[in-house]
Scaffold this motif. Structure first.
Motif, PDB file in Angstrom:
ATOM      1  N   THR A   1       0.838  -1.208   0.000  1.00 13.12           N
ATOM      2  CA  THR A   1       0.000   0.000   0.000  1.00 13.12           C
ATOM      3  C   THR A   1       0.868   1.252   0.000  1.00 13.12           C
ATOM      4  OG1 THR A   1      -1.706  -1.214   1.212  1.00 13.12           O
ATOM      5  CG2 THR A   1      -1.856   1.197   1.212  1.00 13.12           C
TER       6      THR A   1
ATOM      7  N   ILE B   1       0.887   4.142  -2.774  1.00 17.27           N
ATOM      8  CA  ILE B   1       0.702   5.564  -2.436  1.00 17.27           C
ATOM      9  C   ILE B   1       1.818   6.396  -3.050  1.00 17.27           C
ATOM     10  CG2 ILE B   1       0.745   7.223  -0.529  1.00 17.27           C
ATOM     11  CD1 ILE B   1      -0.742   5.158   1.150  1.00 17.27           C
TER      12      ILE B   1
ATOM     13  N   GLU C   1       1.393   9.330  -5.750  1.00 30.23           N
ATOM     14  CA  GLU C   1       1.936  10.676  -5.537  1.00 30.23           C
ATOM     15  C   GLU C   1       2.760  11.126  -6.739  1.00 30.23           C
ATOM     16  OE1 GLU C   1       4.078  10.373  -1.916  1.00 30.23           O
ATOM     17  OE2 GLU C   1       2.327  10.660  -0.627  1.00 30.23           O
TER      18      GLU C   1
ATOM     19  N   GLN D   1      -5.497   7.996  -3.615  1.00 26.97           N
ATOM     20  CA  GLN D   1      -4.486   8.156  -2.580  1.00 26.97           C
ATOM     21  C   GLN D   1      -5.135   8.215  -1.199  1.00 26.97           C
ATOM     22  OE1 GLN D   1      -2.234  11.756  -2.859  1.00 26.97           O
ATOM     23  NE2 GLN D   1      -0.708  11.133  -1.374  1.00 26.97           N
TER      24      GLN D   1
ATOM     25  N   LYS E   1      -6.159   4.761  -0.234  1.00 23.64           N
ATOM     26  CA  LYS E   1      -4.996   3.961   0.151  1.00 23.64           C
ATOM     27  C   LYS E   1      -4.490   4.371   1.526  1.00 23.64           C
ATOM     28  CE  LYS E   1      -4.676   1.459  -3.576  1.00 23.64           C
ATOM     29  NZ  LYS E   1      -4.880  -0.014  -3.521  1.00 23.64           N
ATOM     30  N   GLU E   2      -4.479   5.672   1.810  1.00 21.49           N
ATOM     31  CA  GLU E   2      -4.025   6.119   3.128  1.00 21.49           C
ATOM     32  C   GLU E   2      -4.965   5.644   4.217  1.00 21.49           C
ATOM     33  OE1 GLU E   2      -3.764  10.311   2.606  1.00 21.49           O
ATOM     34  OE2 GLU E   2      -1.751  10.264   1.724  1.00 21.49           O
TER      35      GLU E   2
END
Length: 540
Positions: free
Chosen positions: A55, A59, A63, A239, A242-243
């Motif tokens: 993960t 991320i 980014e 993102q 995922k965070e």
């Protein structure tokens, strides 16, 4: 006698075998289950760690893509800005051309008006000349010069008339020439202005086409910018997801790590308990071997003493056969009573009472039997008295054993009359193995404070619902003051502030509580997970 000792010693073997079976069969199975649980937890932790790393990499990739899209958006914005500047410049040029066209059209209009005036003036001049010619024709005079000469009064008058006539003709000629020249100039200027107007019109059309092209390019750039912004928003949403997943995975990993720590602590606790059981079993075996050896030696001593007494009686009273027989009978009874094991060979009520006695009662029998030996030795002269003494001694032993039994019963009664805390522990033990359920307050599943609430309600006592409220409602006591049935509270077990866990203290540095991984279970307060998180003890 030897056969009797052999039988008595063999009766201890099943107890030893049972103890060893419990120690070496039940405990390893539990340890095996814990090891399997620990392996599953470690596998889960490894899987979570790998998922977290994946993960994180996703991320980082997102980014990078978001940064690329932002750079593309910035480039499109720069192009749009440049196109806007070009459109503004073209609009300015178009405005200038429009102004020039308007000015040219104004000039053309003025030239047309001037040409119209000249043409009107020229037409008037021509009309005057036509009028003169008509007048002359009406006078039937063919020669205007002859008329001037004949009508002149003198030479001066003649000259003046000729000069005036010449001036008139010349003036008419000049006017006609001037009108013609002016008309030519105006026609040329008009042509130039019209050509300029056409050129400006062509330029205006070209600028408008360029403006439309730039406007279309700007629209395309803005559409591309919108597409890039949508892609960027989508990447940012991915993102964020995922965070959020990363946060959940890290929380699960922390939970599994806590479970692993608790399982390790349970394994250590179980290993320590197994070691204690083994040590206690060995100590029990040693005590039993020592007791058996002491009993054997006491029986041999008693047998030797009885044999010596029998030989002495035989030597001193060879004639009294019946008395000797009675003495041997009493001695045999005495030897039977001297055996260090259970008194199954005793008769009557004494046998029934001795069967219910504890190990301390058996020791009393041994002591009383030794007393019988002394009586036997001292009363060899009178066999009948010896028999009575033995019976009396045995009766005394029976009474003592009964008293011992009464003491045991009194102790049990005292334990039953203790306060409600013992009842709380008994109720709590019923639910060992019930699964953990967050928010649960029933035997289908408990959380920590729900378990305390249910147990105390079953015991007829009232407590608040949640752990923090139970802490607030309890009276603070020290660890040394804590007894079975009190509450033990914990903090920093979930990452939240305040009291986050509660258990019921059982005494002996143990508690019964609702574990998130094992349900209702008994845990040592020396557990590596729970020990540093103890907040204190409370009494409701």
């Amino acid at each position: 006698m030897k056969r009797t000792k052999k039988i008595k010693f063999s009766k201890k073997i099943p107890g030893i075998v049972i103890g060893l079976t419990i120690l070496f069969s039940a405990t390893p199975a539990s340890a095996q289950n814990l090891n399997a649980t620990l392996q599953q937890q470690q596998n889960e932790a490894n899987a979570l760690q790998n998922e977290i790393e994946t993960t994180k990499n996703e991320i980082l990739t997102l980014e990078g893509r978001i940064t690329e899209k932002q750079n593309e958006i910035n480039a499109k914005r720069a192009q749009i800005e440049e196109t806007n500047n070009q459109i503004a410049a073209i609009k300015s040029e178009i405005d200038t051309v429009k102004n020039e066209i308007e000015e040219t059209q104004r000039i053309i209009s003025e030239k047309q008006e001037e040409i119209a005036r000249l043409e009107a003036s020229q037409e008037r001049r021509l009309e005057i000349l036509r009028s003169r010619a008509t007048t002359l024709q009406k006078q039937n005079r063919t020669n205007i010069v002859v008329d001037i000469v004949l009508n002149s009064t003198n030479v001066v008058d003649l000259l003046q008339r000729v000069a005036s006539l010449g001036t008139l003709f010349q003036s008419d000629t000049d006017i006609m020439q001037e009108l013609q020249a002016t008309q030519v100039i105006i026609a040329e200027e008009k042509q130039l202005v019209e050509e300029k107007e056409q050129a400006l019109t062509v330029q205006q059309e070209s600028l408008q086409q360029k403006q439309e092209s730039l406007q279309q390019e700007q629209n395309n750039l803005e559409q591309q910018q919108n597409d890039l912004e949508q892609q960027q928003n989508s990447l940012q949403a991915s993102q964020s997801q995922k965070e959020a997943s990363l946060t959940t995975l890290e929380a699960n990993l922390n939970r599994v790590r806590n479970d692993i720590a608790e399982t390790n602590a349970q394994l250590e606790e179980q290993a320590a308990a197994a070691a204690r059981l083994l040590a206690e079993q060995r100590e029990r075996e040693n005590r039993e071997r020592e007791a058996a050896e002491a009993a054997r030696q006491a029986a041999e001593n008693a047998e030797r003493q009885a044999t010596a007494t029998e030989n002495t009686n035989t030597a001193s009273q060879p004639v009294q056969a019946a008395t000797v027989a009675n003495t041997n009978t009493n001695n045999n009874r005495t030897r039977t009573n001297l055996l260090p094991t259970d008194n199954n060979n005793n008769s009557g009520n004494a046998n029934s009472n001795n069967n219910n006695n504890s190990s301390n009662t058996s020791n009393n029998n041994n002591t009383n039997n030794n007393t019988n030996n002394s009586n036997n030795t001292n009363n060899n002269a009178n066999s009948n008295n010896n028999t009575n003494n033995n019976n009396n001694t045995n009766n005394n032993n029976t009474n003592n054993n009964n008293n011992t039994g009464n003491n045991t019963n009194n102790n049990n009664t005292g334990n039953a009359n203790t306060n409600n805390n013992g009842n709380v522990i008994n109720i709590a033990r019923r639910y060992i193995g019930v699964p953990y359920r967050w928010g649960g307050t029933t035997p289908s599943g408990f959380d920590c404070s729900g378990f305390v609430l249910h147990v105390f309600n079953q015991a007829g006592r009232s407590v608040p619902r949640v752990a923090q409220a139970q802490w607030n409602a309890s009276t603070r006591i020290s660890r040394g003051q804590a007894r079975a049935g009190d509450l033990v509270f914990f903090q920093n077990t979930t990452g939240r502030p305040g009291i986050t866990h509660v258990g019921i203290y059982m005494g002996g540095n143990q508690m019964i509580h609702a574990s998130s991984s094992r349900g209702i279970t008994i845990t040592s307060l020396s557990n590596v997970f729970w020990a540093p998180r103890v907040a204190g003890f409370g009494r409701i």
